[in-house]
Design an enzyme around this catalytic site. Structure first.
Site, PDB file in Angstrom:
ATOM      1  N   HIS A 262      76.385  34.048  57.051  1.00  0.00           N
ATOM      2  CA  HIS A 262      76.066  35.198  56.200  1.00  0.00           C
ATOM      3  C   HIS A 262      75.784  36.454  57.008  1.00  0.00           C
ATOM      4  CE1 HIS A 262      75.058  32.049  53.075  1.00  0.00           C
ATOM      5  NE2 HIS A 262      76.019  32.768  52.543  1.00  0.00           N
TER       6      HIS A 262
ATOM      7  N   HIS B 238      72.256  31.412  56.815  1.00  0.00           N
ATOM      8  CA  HIS B 238      72.734  30.989  58.130  1.00  0.00           C
ATOM      9  C   HIS B 238      73.599  32.055  58.782  1.00  0.00           C
ATOM     10  CE1 HIS B 238      76.669  30.076  56.480  1.00  0.00           C
ATOM     11  NE2 HIS B 238      76.045  29.526  55.456  1.00  0.00           N
TER      12      HIS B 238
ATOM     13  N   LYS C  26      69.180  27.932  49.632  1.00  0.00           N
ATOM     14  CA  LYS C  26      69.875  27.447  50.835  1.00  0.00           C
ATOM     15  C   LYS C  26      69.527  28.399  51.967  1.00  0.00           C
ATOM     16  CE  LYS C  26      73.563  24.792  49.042  1.00  0.00           C
ATOM     17  NZ  LYS C  26      74.888  25.075  48.536  1.00  0.00           N
TER      18      LYS C  26
END
Ligand code: ARG
Length: 567
Positions: free
Chosen positions: A131, A128, A125
């Site tokens: 994080h 983004h 993933k």
């Protein structure tokens, strides 16, 4: 030198009341015209049976000024004390210059271990902006604790295990290709993962297939694990690009998969301790006595969960590192998750459950329209950091086009601005991205502090023959102005701000202090000629400049921010 205590001792000697009682009542007046410390005599009225202003007069007559205080003024019931500015400046500046980059560091945490679980993105993933906060706050807490002598263990608890990887394998086999994944990395993995969900809505059998693949992963099936490892490597490569840009490192990349073979004994232990109950085919720990929903340990299909791995990881970390504290940095929407499994550790009979600390933070929001992205709502970290650098480049082109090595400086300043912005408020507050505000060289920003540091460097460079030793032994007698005193007070408070930030797990306490130092320094610089002043004053003022440069640079480093010498 604890001036408050010295003053309390002198007052105590003059009136016969215990010094600690007096110390507790000493105030720091909001307005420095009223002195640097003030003692209100009201409390003594009862004991001494006299009117407070009279007490103030009488104490004033008897009182011996302690070293470090140059003047005393009685105003009504108040005894106001004024610091001996040059004396104080000398103490503070010499101690900063003597210790250099070690000023503010201590051994307070020696012998103690703190495990910091931070960043911890989910593989396959995109990394983004959500994080970002975990990474940046975690890194700052790591650096801050290390400066206090703690043994720190930084762990990236990657989300690299769970049924979602079964889905990804199914998706890859049906709609993926090696070339596409190799070419587009996480983006392609995301694409097929999303496709899986779209397709599974009409074809539920896909979900069963995915579960089967995850069971295969758990059982060590070669094909399943080879694919998983490939997705893993691709993800880590992308994450590391971001970590490199941010200058963040970890001591261990032990993600959820690391606990695959360590969960069975833990489940067994829960069973033996009578904590596991069956519920609709699943196994849970009941937490109704704690007013929480149950903690799910084993799913109906036999799969383990996020919480199962967190419990196992905590036991492993306690055994491996014997931590004094283990802290977890995630957004506050995981509050319940942590409260639940901390309660399970408590029920298992481990009193160290109290040393597990969830350190939550608020969300990141974007000032709409200001942040361009090709990815809808998901703003990718890498893109954001590149944009920060590009925006900074534009500013440098405008302000200082002849600056050498512009690219490196833009990198340090742009990324520093992003980190600083994230650490400027109490963690729980949401962070708003506004390039204009973050990159304002005159605002309460990273670039402002960095710029102040660079200004200090450039002043020092203009006196090439000035050595630290000369500055240490400069004559401080002329440092008797208010602006210098303010700078020195803030420098003296720096070590305690590091301690506060650690104790409250709040880096902003340090961030804001750096802004205060930068502001006080700029006032000092504005009020006091340095290079054009007489010889004896010049060296003393250069000592202020060097001390400020030293503290700003170590303070920024504790936040994970670099300090370029020129910008
Ligand atoms: N991977 C999780 C997420 O992205 C964060 C993990 C935090 N650490 C932990 N031990 N649970 O939401």
């Amino acid at each position: 030198m604890d001036l408050k205590l010295e003053i309390a001792n002198s007052i105590a000697a003059a009136c016969g009341v215990a010094a600690d009682e007096i110390a507790a009542a000493i105030e720091v007046p909001a307005n420095s015209d009223m002195g640097d410390y003030a003692y209100p005599c009201f409390k003594l009225a009862k004991v001494l049976r006299k009117a407070p202003p009279l007490i103030a007069q009488e104490i004033g007559e008897k009182l011996q000024l302690p070293v470090g205080i140059s003047e005393m003024k009685i105003v009504g019931a108040y005894i106001n004390f004024f610091m001996d500015k040059p004396f104080y400046a000398k103490q503070v500046l010499q101690s900063v210059l003597e210790q250099g980059a070690d000023y503010g560091k201590s051994e307070k945490g020696t012998g103690k271990t703190i495990v910091i679980d931070y960043s911890s993105p989910n593989i396959a993933k995109p990394f983004h902006v959500g994080h970002l906060r975990s990474t940046v706050i975690g890194n700052a807490l790591y650096q801050i604790h290390r400066a206090l002598g703690y043994h720190c263990v930084g762990i990236n608890h990657l989300g690299d295990w769970g049924t979602q990887f079964g889905k990804l394998i199914v998706a890859y086999k049906k709609w993926g290709s090696q070339e596409a994944v190799e070419k587009d990395g996480i983006q392609e993995l995301m694409r097929i993962y999303v496709k899986f969900h779209d397709e599974a809505a009409n074809e539920p059998a896909l979900e069963d297939e995915a579960r089967l693949w995850f069971v295969k992963m758990q059982d060590g099936d070669t094909e399943a694990l080879t694919l998983w490892k490939w997705f893993y490597d691709i993800s880590i490569r992308e994450f590391e690009r971001v970590y490199d840009m941010l200058g963040v490192k970890f001591d261990a990349y032990t993600g959820e998969s690391f606990y695959n073979d360590k969960m069975a004994p833990v489940v067994e232990e829960l069973e033996q301790k009578g904590l596991l109950v069956e519920s609709e085919g699943a196994k849970i720990v009941d937490l109704s006595d704690e007013n929480m929903p149950p903690c799910l340990i084993i799913r109906k299909d036999g799969g383990t969960l996020y919480a199962t791995r967190d419990i196992t990881a905590a036991l492993y970390r306690k055994k491996t590192y014997d931590f004094d504290k283990c802290i977890y940095l995630t957004a506050l929407d995981q509050n319940l998750h942590f409260a639940q499994w901390f309660a399970v550790i408590h029920k298992m009979g481990y009193d160290w459950y109290q040393d597990l600390i969830h350190v939550p933070f608020g969300l990141v929001s974007l000032e709409s329209g200001k942040l361009s992205t090709r990815h809808g709502n998901v703003v990718l970290m890498e893109e954001l950091l590149h944009q920060a650098i590009a925006e900074t480049q534009k500013i440098i082109e405008e302000k200082n086009p002849s600056l050498p090595d512009k690219e490196t400086v833009a990198q340090k300043v742009g990324i520093g601005a992003v980190i600083f912005n994230d650490l400027y408020n109490t963690r729980i507050k949401d962070v708003v991205f506004s390039w204009e505000r973050m990159l304002n060289f005159d605002g309460e920003t990273g670039p402002y502090v960095q710029y102040t540091h660079a200004r200090a460097c450039s002043i020092l460079k203009k006196v090439p023959d000035c050595k630290t030793e000369d500055l240490q032994t400069a004559s401080f007698a002329k440092l008797d102005d208010e602006a210098t005193l303010q700078v020195c007070k803030l420098l003296e408070a720096f070590p305690s701000k590091i301690e506060d930030a650690a104790a409250k797990l709040e880096p902003y306490l340090l961030t804001r202090h750096l802004v205060a130092i930068a502001q006080a320094f700029n006032k000092f610089y504005h009020d006091n000629p340095i290079l054009n002043s007489a010889d004896d004053v010049r060296f003393a003022r250069l000592a202020v400049v060097l001390a400020v440069k030293t503290v700003l640079s170590s303070g920024l480093a504790l936040l994970g921010i670099e300090s370029p010498e020129q910008m």
